[in-house]
Design an enzyme around this catalytic site. Structure first.
Site, PDB file in Angstrom:
ATOM      1  N   ASN A  92       0.854  -1.189   0.000  1.00  0.00           N
ATOM      2  CA  ASN A  92       0.000   0.000   0.000  1.00  0.00           C
ATOM      3  C   ASN A  92       0.901   1.254   0.000  1.00  0.00           C
ATOM      4  O   ASN A  92       2.123   1.132   0.092  1.00  0.00           O
ATOM      5  CB  ASN A  92      -0.921  -0.057   1.230  1.00  0.00           C
ATOM      6  CG  ASN A  92      -0.157   0.179   2.512  1.00  0.00           C
ATOM      7  OD1 ASN A  92       1.012  -0.165   2.621  1.00  0.00           O
ATOM      8  ND2 ASN A  92      -0.788   0.769   3.480  1.00  0.00           N
ATOM      9  N   CYS A  99       1.968   3.581   2.044  1.00  0.00           N
ATOM     10  CA  CYS A  99       2.994   3.899   3.054  1.00  0.00           C
ATOM     11  C   CYS A  99       3.883   2.706   3.390  1.00  0.00           C
ATOM     12  O   CYS A  99       4.764   2.796   4.253  1.00  0.00           O
ATOM     13  CB  CYS A  99       2.315   4.464   4.282  1.00  0.00           C
ATOM     14  SG  CYS A  99       1.382   5.976   3.890  1.00  0.00           S
ATOM     15  N   GLU A 140       3.337  -0.370   4.759  1.00  0.00           N
ATOM     16  CA  GLU A 140       3.200  -1.313   5.886  1.00  0.00           C
ATOM     17  C   GLU A 140       2.411  -2.571   5.547  1.00  0.00           C
ATOM     18  O   GLU A 140       2.368  -3.498   6.348  1.00  0.00           O
ATOM     19  CB  GLU A 140       2.569  -0.605   7.100  1.00  0.00           C
ATOM     20  CG  GLU A 140       1.097  -0.243   6.983  1.00  0.00           C
ATOM     21  CD  GLU A 140       0.862   1.087   6.288  1.00  0.00           C
ATOM     22  OE1 GLU A 140       1.806   1.587   5.644  1.00  0.00           O
ATOM     23  OE2 GLU A 140      -0.263   1.609   6.378  1.00  0.00           O
TER      24      GLU A 140
HETATM   25  N1  UDP Z   1      -3.725   6.604   3.245  1.00  0.00           N
HETATM   26  C1  UDP Z   1      -4.266   7.193   2.118  1.00  0.00           C
HETATM   27  N2  UDP Z   1      -4.327   8.569   2.033  1.00  0.00           N
HETATM   28  C2  UDP Z   1      -3.880   9.362   3.024  1.00  0.00           C
HETATM   29  C3  UDP Z   1      -3.323   8.779   4.171  1.00  0.00           C
HETATM   30  C4  UDP Z   1      -3.266   7.394   4.256  1.00  0.00           C
HETATM   31  O1  UDP Z   1      -4.686   6.500   1.199  1.00  0.00           O
HETATM   32  O2  UDP Z   1      -3.974  10.610   2.896  1.00  0.00           O
HETATM   33  C5  UDP Z   1      -3.688   5.115   3.374  1.00  0.00           C
HETATM   34  C6  UDP Z   1      -2.376   4.503   2.957  1.00  0.00           C
HETATM   35  O3  UDP Z   1      -2.607   3.216   2.444  1.00  0.00           O
HETATM   36  C7  UDP Z   1      -1.630   4.394   4.270  1.00  0.00           C
HETATM   37  C8  UDP Z   1      -2.756   3.983   5.188  1.00  0.00           C
HETATM   38  O4  UDP Z   1      -3.868   4.737   4.711  1.00  0.00           O
HETATM   39  O5  UDP Z   1      -0.598   3.466   4.195  1.00  0.00           O
HETATM   40  C9  UDP Z   1      -2.553   4.262   6.635  1.00  0.00           C
HETATM   41  O6  UDP Z   1      -2.120   5.602   6.824  1.00  0.00           O
HETATM   42  P1  UDP Z   1      -2.261   6.308   8.224  1.00  0.00           P
HETATM   43  O7  UDP Z   1      -1.984   5.292   9.278  1.00  0.00           O
HETATM   44  O8  UDP Z   1      -1.439   7.553   8.201  1.00  0.00           O
HETATM   45  O9  UDP Z   1      -3.813   6.691   8.236  1.00  0.00           O
HETATM   46  P2  UDP Z   1      -4.773   7.313   9.357  1.00  0.00           P
HETATM   47  O10 UDP Z   1      -5.727   6.218   9.698  1.00  0.00           O
HETATM   48  O11 UDP Z   1      -3.969   7.825  10.496  1.00  0.00           O
HETATM   49  O12 UDP Z   1      -5.470   8.427   8.640  1.00  0.00           O
END
Ligand code: UDP
Length: 570
Positions: free
Chosen positions: A273, A275, A277
């Site tokens: 994905n 980021c 992970e």
């Molecule tokens: N992600 C996305 N757009 C964003 C931020 C995150 O598509 O603007 C997706 C991406 O796959 C990333 C995952 O959400 O690896 C998790 O990101 P994060 O933990 O920062 O998300 P949160 O749940 O804190 O918004």
């Protein structure tokens, strides 16, 4: 279950973020929710899956408490969309890109549908024939992975307008693809491919060729023919040089990932994905959730009873999300239901270490982090085995391939960036050290949100070194290191991302990866502006040696429009 910690109040920053992007609004933009109502909406939607189970009634209440107290938060799409008509609750998707016009534009269409619902997509462009390869039907030549990546990028750019969240993409190319050199330098022009993170998928054979100073073959994926060979060290140096300049491309260790593929009979991992992970098979999706570790330290120790109960409840929650999710396309629904992967992670690791009085950059800090991650994984596995007994193992479970007993989910743990949910929970993001003790975050719409580290202030007052002047000095420099008023022990404990040596970042990533992370870890290896290419090279070799599944370095100041800035340098 031991006593729950008192609920922590939301910070002003958290309220701002929630009001802008998470609380439901009416058609005039009037906010209809508060934190309590949002948590009830999400808990009710996710617990509804268990209607008819003996504990169904209590479940919604337990889910509510776990989120409302900030002990655990699911990923943003779940907070935003659960219980709404959209109902798409996952953050992570990987879509295949087949080597045909139909395949490429089907993938762009599917990606657009995922982005519309708040998900991020990963693509491997490795199956596309290289630039200038023959196209039989038109007697012309192919334009190659990079030119198509630009079309994916343009589609993302358009869809993000009006959305709550930017569409994000990962673009992967194998190191043995004939277009690899162009891919490595593709982001030299910083105005291009801005909706993508680019990563090179590196094989063990390539790493061996680097060590042996040997050449390796480039293979046309459409024909299987070897088109050329390149000295591995030259390619490695190119990657290092670009990463040193701009932080990109990142590197993914694809063989390490595939060794942990729980369902090889369904295919190989090709991409993660955005980021990094989650390694996922084509058309798989994954929903994430993170435990806020800073809330589990009581009396200088991790409260393992309460942590175990929260992990088990979190697994139940994330597993339910699969069943109440409205998937954007049928292929994703089918694949996700076969493997039922979830991504239980952590946030506030640094908050936990600060309360345990252990420096992040130390052997003891890594040991404590590894212990807690192992514990989370073991509890999550028990919860998943229990769920399999109740509801059945994941349909693709096959003892021939899986070393573990029948369980409900093919993957359980990963460590996500928690970029936004950690702002709601007011803790250090994912497994990262605090970026600064005083931080200004630039959020969507150009607003600036100041964040002051509450743990630092608490400790400074308790230990008697608090003074408004010291707080100003720390804010101005962004660091506690070298501030004489602060005892050395606390300088070590409050070292922030920039004050931690790159090897210590990598060692923490390696310690966590080995200790119960099924999928992968989103981690930035911060380097000072003065870091050399040799530092980057050593970092990559160390990450590979430690079994990391990828690495992303970032040299301070090397990219324009940096999202996070330490201190008031912003
Ligand atoms: N992600 C996305 N757009 C964003 C931020 C995150 O598509 O603007 C997706 C991406 O796959 C990333 C995952 O959400 O690896 C998790 O990101 P994060 O933990 O920062 O998300 P949160 O749940 O804190 O918004």
């Amino acid at each position: 279950m031991s006593e729950s910690k008192p609920q922590s109040a939301l910070t002003e920053t958290a309220e701002t973020v929630l009001q802008r992007r998470y609380y439901l609004k009416d058609e005039n933009g009037k906010v209809l929710e508060n934190w309590d109502i949002l948590c009830r909406r999400v808990a009710k939607a996710v617990a509804a899956v268990d209607a008819g189970q003996p504990d169904a009634e209590e479940l919604a209440g337990q889910f509510y408490t776990m989120m409302h107290s900030l002990d655990f938060l699911p990923n943003s799409p779940c907070l935003m969309n659960a219980g709404t008509d959209l109902g798409q609750l996952s953050a992570c998707f990987v879509l295949p890109v087949e080597d045909s016009m139909d395949g490429i534009f089907t993938s762009i269409r599917n990606g657009a549908l995922v982005h519309k619902t708040g998900g991020g997509t990963g693509y491997s462009f490795s199956r596309l024939r290289p630039k200038n390869a023959a196209v039989k039907s038109t007697q012309g030549v192919a334009s190659g992975p990079l030119s198509f990546a630009a079309v994916f990028d343009a589609a993302t750019e358009t869809i993000k307008q009006g959305g709550k969240r930017r569409g994000a993409n990962m673009g992967v190319l194998r190191v043995d693809h004939p277009d690899i050199l162009a891919f490595i330098s593709a982001k030299e022009d910083q105005s291009r491919y801005n909706n993508f993170n680019f990563s090179v998928a590196i094989t063990d054979a390539f790493m061996q060729a680097v060590k042996d100073d040997a050449s390796y073959d480039l293979v046309n994926p459409a024909t299987g023919a070897v088109s050329d060979s390149l000295p591995a060290r030259q390619v490695f140096e190119e990657i290092i040089d670009r990463a040193w300049h701009t932080g990109e491309p990142g590197v993914l260790f694809i063989d390490a990932a595939n060794r942990d593929n729980a369902t090889p009979q369904l295919g190989d991992f090709e991409a993660t994905n955005p980021c990094g992970e989650q390694w996922l098979l084509p058309y798989e999706s994954c929903n994430l959730g993170s435990i806020n570790l800073g809330r589990f330290v009581t009396g200088g120790k991790v409260d393992s009873t309460r942590l175990a109960a929260t992990v088990r409840l979190a697994v139940r929650f994330l597993d339910n999300v699969i069943d109440c999710n409205r998937f954007p396309i049928p292929e994703i629904a089918a694949m996700t239901q076969k493997t039922r992967k979830v991504g239980l992670g952590i946030m506030g690791l640094h908050d936990m270490l600060i309360q345990l009085e252990l420096p992040y950059a130390s052997q003891e800090g890594r040991k404590a982090a590894a212990e807690v991650m192992n514990f989370i994984h073991a509890e999550a596995e028990q919860a998943s085995i229990a769920l399999a007994k109740l509801k059945g193992a994941f349909p693709a479970y096959d003892p021939q391939y899986n070393k573990y007993p029948a369980r409900r989910n093919a993957a359980l743990t990963s460590i996500q960036p928690t970029g936004t949910v950690s702002m709601i929970a007011d803790c250090a993001s994912g497994c990262e050290p605090y970026f600064s003790i005083v931080m200004i975050k630039h959020v969507m719409d150009g607003d600036r949100l100041p964040m002051v580290n509450r743990l630092f202030e608490q400790v400074a007052r308790r230990e008697g070194f608090y003074s408004p002047r010291l707080m100003e000095k720390v804010a101005a420099s962004g660091s506690v290191v070298g501030q004489q008023e602060i005892p050395e022990k606390w300088q070590e404990i409050f070292r922030t991302a920039q004050d931690i040596a790159p090897e210590d970042h990598i060692r923490m990533q390696g310690a966590l990866q080995k200790s119960g992370v099924d999928s992968s870890i989103s981690k930035t290896i911060n380097m000072p502006n003065s870091a050399t290419r040799e530092d980057v090279r050593r970092g990559y070799l160390l990450a590979h040696e430690l079994g990391c599944k990828g690495i992303t370095v970032y040299r301070d100041g090397s990219r324009e429009g940096q999202v996070l800035n330490a201190g008031n340098r912003s």
